[in-house]
Design a protein around this motif. Structure first.
Motif, PDB file in Angstrom:
ATOM      1  N   ILE A   1     -26.091  18.210 -22.802  1.00 22.98           N
ATOM      2  CA  ILE A   1     -26.269  17.309 -23.948  1.00 22.98           C
ATOM      3  C   ILE A   1     -25.704  15.914 -23.675  1.00 22.98           C
ATOM      4  O   ILE A   1     -26.355  14.905 -23.939  1.00 22.98           O
ATOM      5  N   LYS A   2     -24.487  15.840 -23.132  1.00 20.76           N
ATOM      6  CA  LYS A   2     -23.718  14.582 -23.139  1.00 20.76           C
ATOM      7  C   LYS A   2     -23.833  13.778 -21.845  1.00 20.76           C
ATOM      8  O   LYS A   2     -23.493  12.595 -21.841  1.00 20.76           O
ATOM      9  N   ASP A   3     -24.312  14.348 -20.750  1.00 24.06           N
ATOM     10  CA  ASP A   3     -24.400  13.594 -19.511  1.00 24.06           C
ATOM     11  C   ASP A   3     -25.183  12.297 -19.756  1.00 24.06           C
ATOM     12  O   ASP A   3     -26.332  12.337 -20.191  1.00 24.06           O
ATOM     13  N   PRO A   4     -24.585  11.128 -19.507  1.00 18.64           N
ATOM     14  CA  PRO A   4     -25.244   9.872 -19.876  1.00 18.64           C
ATOM     15  C   PRO A   4     -26.524   9.600 -19.104  1.00 18.64           C
ATOM     16  O   PRO A   4     -27.367   8.828 -19.567  1.00 18.64           O
ATOM     17  N   SER A   5     -26.688  10.220 -17.942  1.00 21.56           N
ATOM     18  CA  SER A   5     -27.918  10.052 -17.164  1.00 21.56           C
ATOM     19  C   SER A   5     -28.894  11.197 -17.372  1.00 21.56           C
ATOM     20  O   SER A   5     -29.973  11.206 -16.760  1.00 21.56           O
ATOM     21  N   GLN A   6     -28.532  12.155 -18.223  1.00 23.84           N
ATOM     22  CA  GLN A   6     -29.356  13.345 -18.463  1.00 23.84           C
ATOM     23  C   GLN A   6     -29.784  13.975 -17.144  1.00 23.84           C
ATOM     24  O   GLN A   6     -30.950  14.304 -16.926  1.00 23.84           O
ATOM     25  N   ASN A   7     -28.788  14.157 -16.289  1.00 23.42           N
ATOM     26  CA  ASN A   7     -29.013  14.638 -14.926  1.00 23.42           C
ATOM     27  C   ASN A   7     -28.681  16.112 -14.751  1.00 23.42           C
ATOM     28  O   ASN A   7     -28.972  16.682 -13.709  1.00 23.42           O
ATOM     29  N   ILE A   8     -28.043  16.729 -15.759  1.00 24.93           N
ATOM     30  CA  ILE A   8     -27.603  18.120 -15.640  1.00 24.93           C
ATOM     31  C   ILE A   8     -28.462  19.003 -16.536  1.00 24.93           C
ATOM     32  O   ILE A   8     -28.629  18.720 -17.725  1.00 24.93           O
ATOM     33  N   THR A   9     -29.008  20.051 -15.959  1.00 23.22           N
ATOM     34  CA  THR A   9     -29.769  21.035 -16.728  1.00 23.22           C
ATOM     35  C   THR A   9     -29.059  22.376 -16.636  1.00 23.22           C
ATOM     36  O   THR A   9     -28.815  22.883 -15.533  1.00 23.22           O
TER      37      THR A   9
END
Length: 548
Positions: free
Chosen positions: A525-533
């Motif tokens: 949810i919070k990763d600023p680059s939306q890099n983690i799934t």
């Protein structure tokens, strides 16, 4: 790969309150209509309740409808709320108890119960099995089966015995195909398959982005003279300051135990903020510490809370399936409660599926679900609370809280205004250059603890030799983008210490300690680059909460 396949009428993903309420209501309706339905529930936890974490003050409205005789059946609801205290903490010393007229009536808890939702889900599972439902714990839904016509046709459970290198070990067992006429996705907050389905079927088109909070909880055994069974304490203000919103709670349960926690909204801006550190600081406030003094911490956990509300609700139905509960976002944040609403959503799903399966050619997409939802008290409750979260995000704790108090207490949630929050939580994260590192209290192992000893109390375990279930879209982003721009906030927002930036041979390295993961989904949810799934690890992995 050749997989074994099993056929069901309905497959339900997740043995939480939404999934189990769906299963129970389906089985009840099948008996009433003399239908023979094969119903299956899959649960990624090692047992039902292992991954359930909730405050929880429980409103019985949905349970009253599902099992009117729940008391006679022995439901684990023993501690009725006796008193509500709501405090404003201006700082780490002062506490002002707020009078009732200053508090939205949705915060009042007369007739509710302090309970362990993990234990209530175990009880619901017993009721479901007695009705003929099959429940498979330790089997995560890893993938979606899609038919040639684009319709969801079931799920695939996770493979077992795959090594970290992706190669099959000697213990390898392929996952099974569980096929169904309808599949119910009740995975809880930020379900990984629900997230995919919303993208693939454009279920959240024209909706506000979903919003989340991170909720912490510890259970403490406390001295008898400090225990007041049935007392509910909520707080606002310190330690969350500025534009960081949320609140604390302390619930006096049965058997000399209290539940203590902090909810931190994940739209906070300061990349140096450490939600776990804020929770530890919260317990040092004299109003909280006086209850915990000389007590013993029994367990710890944390998980994301879906709190976007009415304007963030996606379309819940799609060909072959439906979203239920917190996977869709049915929590009523004006009450800080989502268990009764999750159960009601599941019951509505069950009624719609049962009606569809009575037809000679069941339709691909449930035709009457949205109308059933609109005609229900669930829809009315969410509508009346539609502005609660957006008003606080827009105006802040005090002005937003004042609006909500007037709206709820004087107008029943029907003031003719619309407030929406159309900025996703991760997009609010500010640049590190505009903020300063925060000093948090050092562990004293009395009130304040470190993350690793806390994770130990969650009984978290994963098979270490397995593929990492925290998948980076681009392995370079943590160090090339997130570290210089945001001081890599994953080091701080994760409540389990999964992510670290370490130095190896003089070079920075991004380390993922996936075995520590408590399945809270905050990183997704919070990763600023939306890099983690976040995807499902091997079955049975994660926390094993005894009674959270």
């Amino acid at each position: 790969m050749q997989r074994e396949s099993m056929e069901f009428d309905v497959v339900i993903v997740g043995a939480g309150p939404a999934g189990l309420a769906t299963a129970c209501r389906l089985a009840q309706l099948a008996q009433e209509n003399e239908q023979e339905l094969m119903i299956c529930v899959v649960e990624k936890g090692s047992e039902v309740g292992a991954h359930i974490l909730s405050g929880a003050v429980f409103e019985t409205r949905a349970l009253d409808e599902l099992f009117p005789d729940w008391k006679e059946r022995g439901a684990p609801l023993k501690t009725e709320v006796t008193d509500d205290h709501i405090f404003y903490f201006k700082n780490g010393e002062s506490a002002t108890r707020m009078p009732g007229f200053m508090v939205p009536k949705t915060f009042h808890n007369e007739g509710n119960y302090i309970t362990s939702m993990g234990n209530l889900c175990r009880w619901l599972a017993e009721q479901a099995e007695a009705l003929g439902v099959e429940i498979f714990p330790g089997f995560p839904a890893a993938d979606i089966i899609t038919g040639d016509d684009g319709r969801v046709a079931g799920i695939v459970t996770g493979d077992m015995g795959v090594g970290a290198d992706g190669e099959n070990k000697g213990s390898f067992e392929p996952g099974m195909e569980l096929r169904a006429k309808y599949t119910v996705f009740a995975e809880g907050s930020r379900g990984h398959l629900g997230k995919r389905l919303q993208q693939e079927f454009k279920l959240n088109q024209d909706r506000s982005p979903q919003h989340y909070a991170l909720g912490f909880k510890e259970i403490w055994d406390i001295p008898a003279e400090q225990h007041q069974p049935g007392l509910v304490v909520h707080s606002t203000g310190w330690p969350l300051t500025g534009d960081t919103t949320g609140g604390g709670y302390l619930y006096h349960a049965e058997d000399g135990q209290v539940y203590v926690g902090l909810i931190v909204d994940l739209n906070y801006k300061d990349p140096y903020l450490n939600p776990f550190g804020e929770f530890q600081r919260f317990k040092t406030h004299p109003e909280i510490a006086k209850t915990l003094k000389d007590g013993k911490r029994v367990t710890y956990g944390a998980r994301a809370i879906t709190k976007g509300g009415f304007y963030s609700l996606p379309k819940m139905v799609f060909p072959g399936g439906v979203l239920a509960g917190c996977n869709a976002g049915t929590l009523n944040f004006a009450k800080i409660k989502g268990n009764h609403t999750a159960m009601k959503s599941g019951m509505l799903v069950a009624e719609s599926i049962c009606a569809a399966l009575q037809q000679d050619n069941p339709p691909a997409e449930l035709p009457d679900f949205e109308q059933r939802l609109k005609d229900s008290w669930l829809y009315d409750e969410l509508y009346r609370s539609r502005n609660f979260g957006p008003a606080i995000h827009k105006f802040g704790t005090w002005l937003g809280g004042a609006y909500n108090t007037v709206d709820q207490n004087l107008f029943g949630g029907r003031l003719p205004f619309t407030f929406k929050d159309d900025v996703a939580d991760y997009a609010n994260t500010g640049k590190a250059k505009n903020y300063s590192p925060i000093d948090y209290p050092k562990p004293d192992n009395k009130l304040v603890f470190d993350r690793l000893s806390s994770v130990y109390l969650s009984n978290t375990n994963h098979e270490e030799d397995q593929p990492c279930h925290l998948v980076l879209k681009d392995k370079d982003i943590p160090l090339d983008v997130n570290l210089p721009e945001y001081a890599e906030p994953a080091q701080r927002y994760c409540p389990a210490g999964v992510y670290e930036v370490v130095e190896v041979d003089g070079k920075a390295e991004f380390k993922i300690n996936a075995q520590n993961c408590i399945h809270c989904k905050t990183c997704d949810i919070k990763d600023p680059s939306q890099n983690i799934t976040w995807v499902t690890p091997e079955g049975g992995g994660g926390p094993n909460y005894p009674n959270m």
